[in-house]
Scaffold this motif. Structure first.
Motif, short mmCIF file in Angstrom:
data_model
loop_
_atom_site.label_atom_id
_atom_site.label_comp_id
_atom_site.label_asym_id
_atom_site.label_seq_id
_atom_site.Cartn_x
_atom_site.Cartn_y
_atom_site.Cartn_z
N GLY A 150 -29.17 -8.31 9.82
CA GLY A 150 -28.66 -9.31 8.89
C GLY A 150 -27.92 -10.44 9.57
O GLY A 150 -27.42 -11.34 8.90
N GLY A 151 -27.85 -10.41 10.90
CA GLY A 151 -27.36 -11.55 11.67
C GLY A 151 -25.86 -11.72 11.75
O GLY A 151 -25.38 -12.60 12.45
N GLY A 152 -25.09 -10.87 11.07
CA GLY A 152 -23.65 -11.03 11.04
C GLY A 152 -22.93 -10.14 12.03
O GLY A 152 -23.50 -9.71 13.05
N PRO A 153 -21.66 -9.82 11.76
CA PRO A 153 -20.86 -8.99 12.66
C PRO A 153 -21.12 -7.51 12.46
O PRO A 153 -22.01 -7.10 11.72
CB PRO A 153 -19.42 -9.37 12.26
N GLY A 174 -32.05 -12.58 13.48
CA GLY A 174 -30.93 -12.50 12.55
C GLY A 174 -31.28 -13.19 11.24
O GLY A 174 -31.64 -14.37 11.24
N LEU A 175 -31.19 -12.45 10.15
CA LEU A 175 -31.43 -13.01 8.82
C LEU A 175 -30.08 -13.15 8.13
O LEU A 175 -29.61 -12.25 7.43
CB LEU A 175 -32.36 -12.10 8.00
N LEU A 231 -22.16 -16.41 2.97
CA LEU A 231 -21.15 -15.77 2.13
C LEU A 231 -19.79 -16.42 2.41
O LEU A 231 -19.55 -16.93 3.50
CB LEU A 231 -21.06 -14.27 2.46
N PRO A 232 -18.88 -16.40 1.42
CA PRO A 232 -17.62 -17.13 1.59
C PRO A 232 -16.66 -16.54 2.62
O PRO A 232 -15.90 -17.27 3.23
CB PRO A 232 -16.99 -17.10 0.19
N PHE A 233 -16.70 -15.21 2.84
CA PHE A 233 -15.69 -14.61 3.70
C PHE A 233 -16.27 -13.80 4.85
O PHE A 233 -15.88 -13.97 6.00
CB PHE A 233 -14.77 -13.69 2.87
N GLU A 234 -17.23 -12.93 4.57
CA GLU A 234 -17.57 -11.86 5.50
C GLU A 234 -18.53 -12.30 6.60
O GLU A 234 -18.42 -11.87 7.73
CB GLU A 234 -18.20 -10.70 4.70
N GLN A 235 -19.49 -13.15 6.27
CA GLN A 235 -20.61 -13.35 7.17
C GLN A 235 -20.38 -14.50 8.15
O GLN A 235 -19.96 -15.59 7.77
CB GLN A 235 -21.88 -13.64 6.35
N HIS A 236 -20.65 -14.24 9.41
CA HIS A 236 -20.79 -15.31 10.40
C HIS A 236 -21.84 -14.87 11.41
O HIS A 236 -22.04 -13.69 11.63
CB HIS A 236 -19.45 -15.61 11.08
N ASP A 237 -22.51 -15.83 12.00
CA ASP A 237 -23.57 -15.50 12.95
C ASP A 237 -22.99 -14.79 14.17
O ASP A 237 -21.94 -15.18 14.68
CB ASP A 237 -24.27 -16.77 13.43
N ASP A 255 -31.71 -14.50 19.06
CA ASP A 255 -32.53 -15.52 19.72
C ASP A 255 -32.37 -16.84 18.97
O ASP A 255 -32.42 -16.88 17.74
CB ASP A 255 -34.00 -15.12 19.73
N SER A 256 -32.21 -17.92 19.72
CA SER A 256 -31.90 -19.21 19.10
C SER A 256 -32.97 -19.67 18.12
O SER A 256 -32.68 -20.34 17.13
CB SER A 256 -31.70 -20.28 20.18
N ASP A 257 -34.22 -19.30 18.37
CA ASP A 257 -35.30 -19.72 17.48
C ASP A 257 -35.60 -18.69 16.40
O ASP A 257 -36.57 -18.83 15.65
CB ASP A 257 -36.56 -20.02 18.28
N LYS A 258 -34.79 -17.63 16.33
CA LYS A 258 -35.03 -16.56 15.36
C LYS A 258 -33.78 -16.29 14.53
O LYS A 258 -33.53 -15.16 14.09
CB LYS A 258 -35.50 -15.29 16.06
N ASN A 259 -32.99 -17.33 14.32
CA ASN A 259 -31.78 -17.24 13.53
C ASN A 259 -32.02 -17.95 12.20
O ASN A 259 -32.04 -19.18 12.14
CB ASN A 259 -30.61 -17.88 14.29
N LEU A 260 -32.26 -17.19 11.15
CA LEU A 260 -32.60 -17.75 9.85
C LEU A 260 -31.40 -17.65 8.92
O LEU A 260 -30.62 -16.70 8.99
CB LEU A 260 -33.79 -17.01 9.23
#
Length: 229
Positions: free
Chosen positions: A77-80, A99-100, A104-110, A115-120
């Motif tokens: 899911g691309g987050g922490p 990373g998909l 979200l307002p609080f929880e999610q960050h990349d 991979d730079s070309d696979k971050n959606l």
């Protein structure tokens, strides 16, 4: 609020809903175009709140590393948390790391291991969930919260109802998962008959990265299928 004003607000809401279909379509198209290029991958799920150095963070990283060495890429899911651990293991093994992300307002960050070309990035949970299922050769489910359970039971339901083809669903951490699936067996199956006995076979509970690979290998050998290499 007057009745007239109430109707105006409702109509504006519905008009916005109508226009939203174009954004939804755009997310599907963009996701399909990128994900169709990634090759065979395994999706790894788990809590965003698990910290580096904790048991299941380290285990998720080892699972991902082993999966990549076995010829798969990794989708998270691309987050922490567990997601970061999965992408980190794939990255360290030199494999595909997808990373998909969901806004979200609080929880999610990349996390930094995608991979730079696979971050959606997605605004809609339901679009993102389609990508997880459509492009995964298997699910590895680490301990998590409501989001993890949501993904798990959606995958089980889709396979149970034959809306998608069967693929391995592997739950890592017997101390975490055994109680839930004992309840599924006793309450859903034995007491109420709400599921079939064979539905219990849709998931496997394991404790190590080696067992994850054993289940993946056994599934594709027994079903005479091969991952889409």
């Amino acid at each position: 609020m007057s009745q007239k004003h109430h109707h105006k607000s409702w109509n504006e809401i519905k008009a916005n809903d109508s226009w939203a279909i174009f954004k939804i379509m755009g997310e599907f198209v963009g996701g399909f175009e990128k994900m169709s290029q990634i090759g065979p991958c395994v999706s790894i799920f788990g809590s965003a709140r698990t910290k580096p150095g904790e048991k299941y963070y380290d285990l998720a990283q080892k699972v991902a590393y082993k999966i990549v060495n076995h010829g798969y890429g990794v989708i998270t899911g691309g987050g922490p948390g567990i997601m970061e651990a999965g992408n980190k293991g794939a990255h360290l093994a030199g494999g595909t790391s997808v990373g998909l992300n969901i806004d979200l307002p609080f929880e999610q960050h990349d996390n930094p291991y995608i991979d730079s070309d696979k971050n959606l990035h997605f605004d809609y949970f339901f679009v993102r969930k389609v990508m997880f299922v459509k492009y995964a050769q298997g699910f590895v489910v680490m301990p998590g919260g409501f989001g993890t359970l949501d993904e798990l039971f959606e995958a089980i339901t889709l396979i149970q109802t034959k809306k998608i083809g069967k693929f391995p669903i592997i739950l890592v951490g017997s101390e975490f998962w055994s109680g839930l699936f004992e309840w599924v067996r006793t309450a859903l199956l034995e007491q109420h008959g709400n599921i079939s006995p064979q539905d219990m076979d849709l998931v496997k509970i394991v404790d190590t990265e080696d067992e994850v690979l054993e289940v993946l290998d056994a599934f594709y050998q027994e079903s005479n299928l091969s991952p889409n290499f």
